[in-house]
Design a protein around this motif. Structure first.
Motif, mmCIF file in Angstrom:
data_model
loop_
_atom_site.group_PDB
_atom_site.id
_atom_site.type_symbol
_atom_site.label_atom_id
_atom_site.label_comp_id
_atom_site.label_asym_id
_atom_site.label_seq_id
_atom_site.Cartn_x
_atom_site.Cartn_y
_atom_site.Cartn_z
ATOM 1 N N CYS A 34 107.943 -37.428 -15.164
ATOM 2 C CA CYS A 34 109.588 -37.376 -14.538
ATOM 3 C C CYS A 34 109.356 -35.963 -13.746
ATOM 4 O O CYS A 34 110.235 -36.076 -12.583
ATOM 5 C CB CYS A 34 110.559 -37.044 -15.855
ATOM 6 S SG CYS A 34 110.621 -38.625 -16.705
ATOM 7 N N ILE A 35 108.712 -35.105 -13.894
ATOM 8 C CA ILE A 35 108.684 -33.968 -13.141
ATOM 9 C C ILE A 35 108.200 -34.262 -11.834
ATOM 10 O O ILE A 35 108.723 -33.909 -10.708
ATOM 11 C CB ILE A 35 108.017 -32.681 -13.855
ATOM 12 C CG1 ILE A 35 108.939 -32.294 -14.961
ATOM 13 C CG2 ILE A 35 107.798 -31.507 -12.733
ATOM 14 C CD1 ILE A 35 108.141 -31.057 -15.686
ATOM 15 N N ILE A 36 106.878 -34.956 -11.762
ATOM 16 C CA ILE A 36 106.461 -35.452 -10.686
ATOM 17 C C ILE A 36 107.182 -36.281 -9.526
ATOM 18 O O ILE A 36 107.351 -36.094 -8.523
ATOM 19 C CB ILE A 36 105.023 -35.951 -11.016
ATOM 20 C CG1 ILE A 36 104.107 -34.921 -11.460
ATOM 21 C CG2 ILE A 36 104.422 -36.729 -9.497
ATOM 22 C CD1 ILE A 36 102.669 -35.494 -11.956
ATOM 23 N N ARG B 248 97.445 -32.365 -19.549
ATOM 24 C CA ARG B 248 97.757 -33.242 -20.562
ATOM 25 C C ARG B 248 97.956 -32.556 -22.015
ATOM 26 O O ARG B 248 96.791 -31.879 -22.460
ATOM 27 C CB ARG B 248 96.825 -34.541 -21.007
ATOM 28 C CG ARG B 248 96.961 -35.221 -22.161
ATOM 29 C CD ARG B 248 95.776 -36.336 -22.324
ATOM 30 N NE ARG B 248 96.054 -37.215 -23.501
ATOM 31 C CZ ARG B 248 96.902 -37.997 -23.426
ATOM 32 N NH1 ARG B 248 97.301 -38.484 -22.349
ATOM 33 N NH2 ARG B 248 96.940 -38.911 -24.634
ATOM 34 N N LYS B 249 98.993 -32.546 -22.418
ATOM 35 C CA LYS B 249 99.057 -32.011 -23.564
ATOM 36 C C LYS B 249 98.694 -32.517 -24.969
ATOM 37 O O LYS B 249 98.678 -33.848 -25.088
ATOM 38 C CB LYS B 249 100.807 -32.025 -24.061
ATOM 39 C CG LYS B 249 101.376 -31.184 -25.364
ATOM 40 C CD LYS B 249 101.408 -29.837 -24.816
ATOM 41 C CE LYS B 249 101.974 -28.759 -25.874
ATOM 42 N NZ LYS B 249 102.286 -27.499 -25.598
ATOM 43 N N SER B 250 97.608 -31.605 -25.479
ATOM 44 C CA SER B 250 97.066 -32.129 -26.801
ATOM 45 C C SER B 250 98.079 -32.201 -27.807
ATOM 46 O O SER B 250 98.555 -31.206 -28.160
ATOM 47 C CB SER B 250 95.969 -31.290 -26.998
ATOM 48 O OG SER B 250 96.388 -30.034 -27.084
ATOM 49 N N LEU C 77 99.832 -33.006 -7.350
ATOM 50 C CA LEU C 77 98.625 -32.444 -7.645
ATOM 51 C C LEU C 77 98.772 -30.885 -8.287
ATOM 52 O O LEU C 77 98.213 -30.914 -9.427
ATOM 53 C CB LEU C 77 97.615 -32.264 -6.407
ATOM 54 C CG LEU C 77 97.443 -33.696 -5.829
ATOM 55 C CD1 LEU C 77 96.497 -33.246 -4.601
ATOM 56 C CD2 LEU C 77 96.488 -34.539 -6.738
ATOM 57 N N VAL C 78 99.640 -30.035 -7.863
ATOM 58 C CA VAL C 78 99.777 -28.864 -8.533
ATOM 59 C C VAL C 78 100.514 -28.969 -9.777
ATOM 60 O O VAL C 78 100.017 -28.449 -10.763
ATOM 61 C CB VAL C 78 100.554 -28.046 -7.681
ATOM 62 C CG1 VAL C 78 101.091 -26.840 -8.453
ATOM 63 C CG2 VAL C 78 99.969 -27.577 -6.553
ATOM 64 N N ILE C 79 101.395 -29.789 -10.039
ATOM 65 C CA ILE C 79 101.982 -30.117 -11.367
ATOM 66 C C ILE C 79 100.924 -30.860 -12.263
ATOM 67 O O ILE C 79 101.186 -30.524 -13.585
ATOM 68 C CB ILE C 79 103.312 -31.086 -11.311
ATOM 69 C CG1 ILE C 79 104.376 -30.435 -10.251
ATOM 70 C CG2 ILE C 79 103.984 -31.549 -12.226
ATOM 71 C CD1 ILE C 79 105.529 -31.290 -10.048
ATOM 72 N N MET D 28 115.454 -26.657 -7.945
ATOM 73 C CA MET D 28 116.628 -26.938 -8.634
ATOM 74 C C MET D 28 116.810 -28.203 -9.295
ATOM 75 O O MET D 28 117.494 -28.477 -10.327
ATOM 76 C CB MET D 28 117.878 -26.608 -7.546
ATOM 77 C CG MET D 28 117.809 -25.308 -7.068
ATOM 78 S SD MET D 28 119.403 -24.741 -6.240
ATOM 79 C CE MET D 28 118.937 -25.175 -4.727
ATOM 80 N N CYS D 29 116.216 -29.407 -8.519
ATOM 81 C CA CYS D 29 116.650 -30.816 -8.929
ATOM 82 C C CYS D 29 115.618 -30.789 -10.307
ATOM 83 O O CYS D 29 116.090 -31.643 -11.109
ATOM 84 C CB CYS D 29 116.178 -31.653 -7.776
ATOM 85 S SG CYS D 29 117.545 -31.796 -6.569
ATOM 86 N N VAL D 30 114.443 -30.481 -10.320
ATOM 87 C CA VAL D 30 113.483 -30.481 -11.379
ATOM 88 C C VAL D 30 114.212 -29.907 -12.714
ATOM 89 O O VAL D 30 114.122 -30.579 -13.553
ATOM 90 C CB VAL D 30 112.150 -30.074 -11.044
ATOM 91 C CG1 VAL D 30 111.397 -29.864 -12.261
ATOM 92 C CG2 VAL D 30 111.404 -30.958 -10.042
ATOM 93 N N ILE D 31 114.749 -28.589 -12.461
ATOM 94 C CA ILE D 31 115.260 -28.047 -13.514
ATOM 95 C C ILE D 31 116.576 -28.546 -13.966
ATOM 96 O O ILE D 31 116.633 -28.781 -15.273
ATOM 97 C CB ILE D 31 115.614 -26.450 -13.193
ATOM 98 C CG1 ILE D 31 114.157 -25.748 -12.749
ATOM 99 C CG2 ILE D 31 116.448 -25.902 -14.131
ATOM 100 C CD1 ILE D 31 114.609 -24.380 -12.315
#
Length: 296
Positions: free
Chosen positions: A222-224, A293-295, A285-287, A81-84
């Motif tokens: 930020c998500i991590i 990495r977004k190309s 690690l899962v995230i 919930m906090c990530v979202i």
């Protein structure tokens, strides 16, 4: 070796020494507490006397403890919930701040960031007053607008309490991730946006197809930070519900405190602390694997 070379070599020695000292201190304050926690998690200890080595018995106890898995589920749900809420809303606000026609941007940033500097306990007690069933601001507001049917016992109903305590946590830290994301956006060259606008990319398309890929690494960080940081949530819960009703809003950190100081079982408390570390590292690690990495 001439005088200049000797002087240069001496300067390098001084620089490396000055760098090495704080690095070794950092390792000390990081490794020693971690090693101590791991050691005590393998023992039976009540805070006094000599610890008795038990091996993995404390972890076996946790595996068979239903409350441990309940508070683990609560902690993971709060993390999601906090990530979202935090990162998602912060990203939306950061995108809105890029709109040229938006006025008073500095004022908006200051207002949104202000809760970050407040103590979590203070935030918890303020929102506890807002949620109060008898004289809370939320129920009073719902009554004043004719929505009395929406009134609930926000902190006493086990079916909604987890969502209720997530709101102040999300509210407090939106500003932190907004600042991180806006810093990343400000580093994007303006020429990129100008070229995109020439090609017809405006508004949502520019944010999704230009800005987001260019700040993907910061977005991932930020998500991590948010997901792993929420794993040790404690202050807000103590001030709001103290883990109640029952264990409906308890977290791993709060359960660790209970075992350590209320039950006097430092061994199991240390095992819970180590479990928090394992869960936080696992989530990171899962995230990292999922987002990669977004190309561009």
């Amino acid at each position: 070796m001439n005088t200049r070379e000797i002087r240069s070599k001496g300067q390098y020695i001084i620089i490396y020494t000055l760098i090495l000292i704080p690095f070794l201190y950092f390792l000390y304050i990081l490794i020693v507490p971690l090693g101590t926690s791991i050691y005590y998690s393998l023992t039976r200890w009540k805070g006094v006397g000599e610890p008795k080595f038990l091996g993995l018995d404390n972890y076996v106890t946790l595996i068979h403890d239903k409350n441990f898995w309940l508070v683990t589920k609560n902690t993971f749900l709060l993390s999601i919930m906090c990530v979202i809420g935090q990162v998602g809303i912060a990203l939306l606000i950061a995108f809105l701040m890029t709109i040229r026609r938006l006025r008073f941007k500095a004022f908006h940033r200051a207002v949104i960031f202000f809760p970050v500097v407040m103590a979590p306990v203070v935030v918890g007690y303020v929102w506890r007053f807002i949620y109060n069933s008898n004289y809370g601001l939320l129920n009073t507001f719902l009554t004043s607008i004719g929505k009395a049917s929406w009134i609930k016992s926000w902190l006493d109903d086990s079916s909604i309490v987890l969502r209720s305590v997530a709101v102040p946590v999300v509210w407090q830290y939106i500003g932190l991730y907004m600042v991180l994301l806006m810093s990343a956006i400000s580093a994007v060259p303006q020429e990129v946006y100008e070229c995109a606008e020439i090609d017809g990319a405006t508004g949502v398309k520019k944010s999704l197809y230009i800005t987001l890929p260019l700040i993907w690494d910061t977005f991932k960080i930020c998500i991590i930070l948010c997901a792993s940081g929420t794993m040790k949530i404690y202050d807000h819960l103590v001030a709001l519900t103290n883990g109640g009703p029952g264990k409906a809003s308890s977290s791993l950190a709060l359960y660790c405190y209970d075992y350590t100081f209320k039950f006097g079982n430092f061994g199991v408390g240390a095992a819970i602390a180590v479990s928090i570390l394992i869960f936080a590292v696992g989530i990171s690690l899962v995230i990292q694997l999922i987002m990669g990495r977004k190309s561009v």
